[in-house]
Design an enzyme around this catalytic site. Structure first.
Site, PDB file in Angstrom:
ATOM      1  N   ASN A 141      24.724  37.616  55.866  1.00  0.00           N
ATOM      2  CA  ASN A 141      24.149  38.894  56.399  1.00  0.00           C
ATOM      3  C   ASN A 141      23.622  39.273  55.066  1.00  0.00           C
ATOM      4  OD1 ASN A 141      26.519  39.839  55.545  1.00  0.00           O
ATOM      5  ND2 ASN A 141      26.974  41.125  57.378  1.00  0.00           N
ATOM      6  N   LYS A 180      24.944  39.377  48.418  1.00  0.00           N
ATOM      7  CA  LYS A 180      25.969  38.374  48.549  1.00  0.00           C
ATOM      8  C   LYS A 180      25.104  36.910  48.075  1.00  0.00           C
ATOM      9  CE  LYS A 180      27.879  40.998  52.389  1.00  0.00           C
ATOM     10  NZ  LYS A 180      28.598  40.840  53.662  1.00  0.00           N
ATOM     11  N   GLU A 227      35.018  51.187  45.656  1.00  0.00           N
ATOM     12  CA  GLU A 227      34.362  50.012  45.548  1.00  0.00           C
ATOM     13  C   GLU A 227      33.653  49.834  43.866  1.00  0.00           C
ATOM     14  OE1 GLU A 227      31.920  49.262  48.648  1.00  0.00           O
ATOM     15  OE2 GLU A 227      33.477  48.704  50.154  1.00  0.00           O
ATOM     16  N   HIS A 285      25.736  43.607  50.991  1.00  0.00           N
ATOM     17  CA  HIS A 285      27.225  44.549  51.366  1.00  0.00           C
ATOM     18  C   HIS A 285      26.632  45.923  51.034  1.00  0.00           C
ATOM     19  CE1 HIS A 285      30.708  46.482  51.122  1.00  0.00           C
ATOM     20  NE2 HIS A 285      30.483  47.144  50.188  1.00  0.00           N
ATOM     21  N   THR A 337      25.837  45.329  60.867  1.00  0.00           N
ATOM     22  CA  THR A 337      26.509  44.106  60.502  1.00  0.00           C
ATOM     23  C   THR A 337      26.041  42.903  60.776  1.00  0.00           C
ATOM     24  OG1 THR A 337      28.716  45.417  60.420  1.00  0.00           O
ATOM     25  CG2 THR A 337      29.039  43.131  60.193  1.00  0.00           C
ATOM     26  N   TYR A 367      37.652  43.094  50.351  1.00  0.00           N
ATOM     27  CA  TYR A 367      37.644  43.149  51.709  1.00  0.00           C
ATOM     28  C   TYR A 367      38.934  43.263  52.133  1.00  0.00           C
ATOM     29  CZ  TYR A 367      32.527  41.966  52.175  1.00  0.00           C
ATOM     30  OH  TYR A 367      31.403  42.128  52.352  1.00  0.00           O
ATOM     31  N   ARG A 417      18.730  43.372  56.677  1.00  0.00           N
ATOM     32  CA  ARG A 417      19.370  42.433  57.734  1.00  0.00           C
ATOM     33  C   ARG A 417      18.362  42.158  58.546  1.00  0.00           C
ATOM     34  NH1 ARG A 417      25.370  45.083  57.381  1.00  0.00           N
ATOM     35  NH2 ARG A 417      26.165  44.122  55.733  1.00  0.00           N
TER      36      ARG A 417
HETATM   37  N1  LIG Z   1      32.581  38.488  63.499  1.00  0.00           N
HETATM   38  C1  LIG Z   1      32.340  37.951  62.278  1.00  0.00           C
HETATM   39  N2  LIG Z   1      32.253  36.471  61.968  1.00  0.00           N
HETATM   40  C2  LIG Z   1      31.828  36.274  60.634  1.00  0.00           C
HETATM   41  N3  LIG Z   1      31.740  37.186  59.698  1.00  0.00           N
HETATM   42  C3  LIG Z   1      32.069  38.345  60.023  1.00  0.00           C
HETATM   43  C4  LIG Z   1      32.257  39.003  61.108  1.00  0.00           C
HETATM   44  N4  LIG Z   1      32.287  40.319  61.258  1.00  0.00           N
HETATM   45  C5  LIG Z   1      32.073  40.658  59.870  1.00  0.00           C
HETATM   46  N5  LIG Z   1      31.787  39.559  59.162  1.00  0.00           N
HETATM   47  C6  LIG Z   1      31.625  39.631  57.830  1.00  0.00           C
HETATM   48  O1  LIG Z   1      32.420  40.474  57.227  1.00  0.00           O
HETATM   49  C7  LIG Z   1      31.743  41.345  56.543  1.00  0.00           C
HETATM   50  C8  LIG Z   1      32.446  42.596  56.402  1.00  0.00           C
HETATM   51  O2  LIG Z   1      32.560  43.433  57.703  1.00  0.00           O
HETATM   52  P1  LIG Z   1      32.321  44.757  57.787  1.00  0.00           P
HETATM   53  O3  LIG Z   1      32.906  45.017  59.158  1.00  0.00           O
HETATM   54  O4  LIG Z   1      32.866  45.540  56.992  1.00  0.00           O
HETATM   55  O5  LIG Z   1      30.959  44.802  58.153  1.00  0.00           O
HETATM   56  P2  LIG Z   1      29.888  45.864  57.094  1.00  0.00           P
HETATM   57  O6  LIG Z   1      30.293  46.905  56.566  1.00  0.00           O
HETATM   58  O7  LIG Z   1      28.370  45.794  57.994  1.00  0.00           O
HETATM   59  O8  LIG Z   1      29.388  44.587  56.076  1.00  0.00           O
HETATM   60  P3  LIG Z   1      29.838  44.583  54.355  1.00  0.00           P
HETATM   61  O9  LIG Z   1      31.267  45.327  54.156  1.00  0.00           O
HETATM   62  O10 LIG Z   1      29.643  43.310  53.959  1.00  0.00           O
HETATM   63  O11 LIG Z   1      28.669  45.723  53.938  1.00  0.00           O
HETATM   64  C9  LIG Z   1      30.387  41.157  57.136  1.00  0.00           C
HETATM   65  O12 LIG Z   1      29.192  41.991  56.542  1.00  0.00           O
HETATM   66  C10 LIG Z   1      30.052  39.942  57.524  1.00  0.00           C
HETATM   67  O13 LIG Z   1      29.628  39.369  56.161  1.00  0.00           O
HETATM   68 MG   LIG Z   2      32.126  46.945  55.378  1.00  0.00          MG
END
Ligand SMILES: Nc1ncnc2c1ncn2[C@@H]1O[C@H](COP(=O)(O)OP(=O)(O)OP(=O)(O)O)[C@@H](O)[C@H]1O
Ligand SMILES: [Mg+2]
Length: 152
Positions: free
Chosen positions: A116, A13, A130, A119, A95, A53, A106
């Site tokens: 974070n 990211k 994706e 992805h 996450t 997303y 992370r």
């Molecule tokens: N509570 C939150 N506040 C702010 N940003 C969030 C929050 N929860 C998730 N995100 C953001 O949205 C992204 C996508 O969320 P997801 O639930 O898909 O988690 P992930 O699968 O671990 O992450 P990614 O899809 O980016 O690999 C997270 O990686 C983070 O950048």
């Molecule tokens: Mg995700």
């Protein structure tokens, strides 16, 4: 039989790019034994990010997430190998970096769920979607069905 050609989509990211962890991520995936089959650096469009997303569209943090992902270039990659989707997620950590163990990406390099740094696809099905969203077929190389002689 295990799918040796399983693929996952990994993206560094904008904060990860800015903080100089591109090489560290590539190093970890290579050292583990996965193969890089596609990579590019790009400033992702709003359309691409909203599509990527889409499942989070109703979440309150969605606009912030899109703004964050648009704040600079990302490094989009496809990695291949046995169990790469699940193992890739383990290598990334949780996450929320606060829940991520030391030794994960992370866990080692960030502290905020909104920043974070990386992805990773959460299932083989998401990975395939994706990869098709971010890459054209001719942007990906093939090892195992080609003439190259690789260990695994
Ligand atoms: N509570 C939150 N506040 C702010 N940003 C969030 C929050 N929860 C998730 N995100 C953001 O949205 C992204 C996508 O969320 P997801 O639930 O898909 O988690 P992930 O699968 O671990 O992450 P990614 O899809 O980016 O690999 C997270 O990686 C983070 O950048
Ligand atoms: Mg995700």
């Amino acid at each position: 039989m295990a799918d040796l050609k399983e693929r996952t989509f990994i993206a560094i990211k904008p904060d990860g790019v800015q903080r100089g962890i591109i090489g560290e991520v590539i190093k970890r995936f290579e050292a583990k034994g996965f193969k890089l089959v596609g990579m590019k650096m790009l400033s992702a469009s709003q359309d691409l990010l909203q599509q990527h997303y889409i499942d989070l569209k109703a979440r309150p943090f969605f606009p912030t997430l899109i703004a964050y992902m648009s704040s600079g270039p990302v490094v989009a990659m496809v990695w291949e190998g046995k169990g790469v989707v699940k193992t890739g997620r383990v290598m990334l950590g949780e996450t929320n970096p606060a829940d991520s163990k030391p030794g994960t990406i992370r866990g080692d390099f960030c502290i905020d769920v909104g920043k974070n740094i990386i992805h990773g696809s959460d299932s083989v099905e998401s990975a395939n979607k994706e990869i098709a969203l971010w890459f054209k077929p001719d942007e990906l190389v093939c090892y195992t069905s080609c003439a190259y002689d690789w260990l695994y």
